[in-house]
Write a protein that holds these residues in place. Structure first.
Motif, short mmCIF file in Angstrom:
data_model
loop_
_atom_site.label_atom_id
_atom_site.label_comp_id
_atom_site.label_asym_id
_atom_site.label_seq_id
_atom_site.Cartn_x
_atom_site.Cartn_y
_atom_site.Cartn_z
N ALA A 1 18.65 0.42 -5.86
CA ALA A 1 18.43 -0.40 -4.51
C ALA A 1 17.08 -0.51 -4.41
CB ALA A 1 19.13 0.38 -3.24
N VAL A 2 15.96 0.08 -4.72
CA VAL A 2 14.61 -0.04 -4.46
C VAL A 2 14.26 -1.05 -5.19
CG1 VAL A 2 12.55 1.26 -4.50
CG2 VAL A 2 14.52 2.59 -4.22
N ASP A 3 13.53 -1.98 -4.68
CA ASP A 3 12.91 -3.24 -5.25
C ASP A 3 12.15 -2.85 -6.51
OD1 ASP A 3 10.66 -5.27 -5.45
OD2 ASP A 3 12.46 -6.40 -5.05
N GLU A 4 12.30 -3.39 -7.83
CA GLU A 4 11.54 -3.24 -8.80
C GLU A 4 9.95 -3.27 -8.94
OE1 GLU A 4 11.40 -4.63 -13.56
OE2 GLU A 4 12.72 -5.66 -12.33
N GLY A 5 9.59 -4.12 -7.86
CA GLY A 5 7.98 -4.37 -7.58
C GLY A 5 7.70 -3.01 -7.12
N GLN A 6 8.29 -2.31 -6.42
CA GLN A 6 7.49 -0.84 -5.91
C GLN A 6 7.52 0.21 -7.08
OE1 GLN A 6 9.18 0.49 -2.17
NE2 GLN A 6 10.38 -1.39 -1.78
N TRP A 7 8.44 0.13 -7.99
CA TRP A 7 8.07 0.92 -9.29
C TRP A 7 6.89 0.42 -9.94
CZ3 TRP A 7 11.54 4.66 -11.15
CH2 TRP A 7 12.82 4.84 -10.38
N GLN A 8 6.67 -0.98 -10.22
CA GLN A 8 5.71 -1.39 -10.81
C GLN A 8 4.20 -1.01 -10.03
OE1 GLN A 8 6.56 -5.53 -11.46
NE2 GLN A 8 8.24 -4.98 -13.15
N ALA A 9 4.35 -1.33 -8.56
CA ALA A 9 3.13 -1.13 -7.94
C ALA A 9 2.77 0.42 -7.97
CB ALA A 9 3.54 -1.37 -6.66
N ALA A 10 3.58 1.36 -7.85
CA ALA A 10 3.23 2.86 -8.13
C ALA A 10 2.64 3.15 -9.37
CB ALA A 10 4.53 3.64 -7.90
N TRP A 11 3.25 2.48 -10.54
CA TRP A 11 2.78 2.87 -11.68
C TRP A 11 1.19 2.13 -12.16
CZ3 TRP A 11 8.00 1.17 -14.26
CH2 TRP A 11 8.88 2.34 -14.18
N LEU B 1 -1.07 1.85 -9.75
CA LEU B 1 -1.79 2.81 -8.85
C LEU B 1 -2.05 4.17 -9.52
CD1 LEU B 1 -0.40 2.47 -5.22
CD2 LEU B 1 -2.53 1.53 -6.06
N GLY B 2 -1.36 4.12 -10.79
CA GLY B 2 -1.61 5.38 -11.51
C GLY B 2 -0.67 6.55 -11.41
N LEU B 3 0.28 6.22 -10.68
CA LEU B 3 1.20 7.37 -10.21
C LEU B 3 2.22 7.63 -11.45
CD1 LEU B 3 2.45 6.67 -6.54
CD2 LEU B 3 0.87 8.47 -7.25
N SER B 4 2.52 8.86 -11.73
CA SER B 4 3.25 9.20 -12.66
C SER B 4 4.80 9.11 -12.40
CB SER B 4 2.97 10.89 -13.22
OG SER B 4 3.45 11.62 -12.01
N THR B 5 5.71 8.92 -13.36
CA THR B 5 7.22 8.89 -13.12
C THR B 5 7.55 9.89 -11.94
OG1 THR B 5 7.41 7.72 -15.03
CG2 THR B 5 9.40 8.50 -13.83
N PRO B 6 7.12 11.02 -12.32
CA PRO B 6 7.79 12.33 -11.25
C PRO B 6 7.06 11.90 -9.57
CG PRO B 6 7.16 13.30 -13.42
CD PRO B 6 6.80 11.93 -13.50
N SER B 7 5.92 11.59 -9.76
CA SER B 7 5.26 11.35 -8.51
C SER B 7 5.73 10.10 -7.82
CB SER B 7 3.62 11.15 -8.62
OG SER B 7 2.95 12.39 -9.22
N PHE C 1 8.97 8.91 -8.22
CA PHE C 1 10.13 9.45 -7.43
C PHE C 1 9.78 10.15 -6.23
CE2 PHE C 1 12.35 8.65 -11.49
CZ PHE C 1 13.37 8.12 -11.12
N ARG C 2 8.84 11.15 -6.28
CA ARG C 2 8.66 11.80 -5.06
C ARG C 2 8.20 11.12 -3.98
NH1 ARG C 2 4.48 15.44 -3.93
NH2 ARG C 2 3.34 15.40 -5.71
N ARG C 3 7.10 10.19 -4.08
CA ARG C 3 6.49 9.50 -3.00
C ARG C 3 6.97 8.28 -2.67
NH1 ARG C 3 1.34 11.84 -2.18
NH2 ARG C 3 0.72 13.69 -3.35
N VAL C 4 7.49 7.62 -3.47
CA VAL C 4 7.96 6.23 -3.45
C VAL C 4 9.53 6.19 -3.38
CG1 VAL C 4 7.95 3.84 -4.07
CG2 VAL C 4 5.92 5.43 -4.42
N ILE C 5 10.19 6.65 -4.39
CA ILE C 5 11.75 6.26 -4.51
C ILE C 5 12.37 7.20 -3.53
CG2 ILE C 5 13.41 6.19 -6.13
CD1 ILE C 5 11.21 4.16 -6.65
N ILE C 6 12.17 8.40 -3.55
CA ILE C 6 13.17 9.46 -2.70
C ILE C 6 13.28 9.19 -1.11
CG2 ILE C 6 13.49 11.77 -2.23
CD1 ILE C 6 12.81 12.60 -5.11
N PRO C 7 11.97 8.92 -0.74
CA PRO C 7 11.84 8.63 0.91
C PRO C 7 12.59 7.47 1.11
CG PRO C 7 9.77 9.08 -0.01
CD PRO C 7 10.30 9.25 -1.33
N GLN C 8 12.90 6.45 0.23
CA GLN C 8 13.87 5.31 0.54
C GLN C 8 15.18 5.56 0.27
OE1 GLN C 8 11.73 1.54 -0.32
NE2 GLN C 8 10.38 2.99 -1.62
N THR C 9 15.35 6.36 -0.76
CA THR C 9 16.84 6.25 -1.16
C THR C 9 17.60 7.66 -0.60
OG1 THR C 9 16.19 7.64 -3.29
CG2 THR C 9 16.40 5.39 -3.46
#
Length: 219
Positions: free
Chosen positions: A110-120, A122-128, A130-138
């Protein structure tokens, strides 16, 4: 039922309740691990892991839990020599984990794919991510079905009595056979499960409100 009054030591029902709680807690732990791992396999695992995860889901979701429990205990338990307790934990974990994986996967999609790509980017790891971008929205949409699944697991744990795990339901069945107090014992067991699930429902409601609050910060 819960205490031997003459010597004030735990009775069979209290011992059974303790074992039920152990089954629930261990099953919850493995359910979350399996659910998250399966969701990640389908989302990010490539064709091989994705296909294996799909096979697991189809087998588990299209066969009854009681049949799975019997197969794990009477076949795999005999081969690998583990107890009825662990057979119940494994069966519940695999069964509920399949459904939880779909809850995770649908929430993450349900989270837009662009937000994943934007986080990556910016240098965020996959765990980060999830913790900072995906989980707050889901979290607001993830928590209600997740707690419904936990409540389902609590009720399904009673099936452990079919393979002679002396949890609450099995102890009650034996006490009914000895005392013929059918109404009193089963009403007591129903009340115990009701109290546990009402507490879980209340906890889920509080967590859902907290996750949805605008001032909530995930750091």
């Amino acid at each position: 039922y819960f205490y031997h009054v003459s010597v004030m030591k735990p009775g069979p029902s209290l011992n059974g309740l303790g074992l039920t709680c152990q089954i629930i807690l261990w099953s919850l732990l493995f359910t979350f691990v399996l659910g998250f791992a399966t969701a990640m396999a389908r989302l990010l695992g490539g064709p091989v892991l994705g296909a294996l995860a799909r096979v697991y889901l189809e087998v588990i979701r299209n066969t009854p839990l009681l049949v799975q429990l019997s197969i794990i205990y009477f076949i795999f338990g005999a081969v690998f020599d583990f107890s009825a307790f662990w057979a119940a934990v494994i069966a519940l974990s695999f069964f509920e984990g399949a459904y939880l994986s779909e809850i995770f996967r649908s929430s993450f999609l349900a989270v837009d794919e662009g937000q994943w790509q934007a986080a990556w980017c910016l240098g965020l790891s996959t765990p980060s991510t999830f913790r900072r971008v995906i989980i707050p929205q889901t979290a607001p949409m993830l928590l209600p079905p997740m707690f419904s699944l936990v409540i389902s697991l609590v009720k399904d744990s009673a099936l452990a009595s079919t393979i002679a795990v002396y949890e609450l339901t099995k102890e009650a069945r034996d006490l009914v056979a000895e005392s013929f107090q059918t109404f009193e014992l089963w009403l007591t067991v129903a009340a115990v499960y009701l109290i546990i699930n009402l507490a879980l429902s209340a906890l889920g409601g509080l967590m859902e409100k907290r996750a949805a609050a605008p001032e909530r910060r995930w750091a």
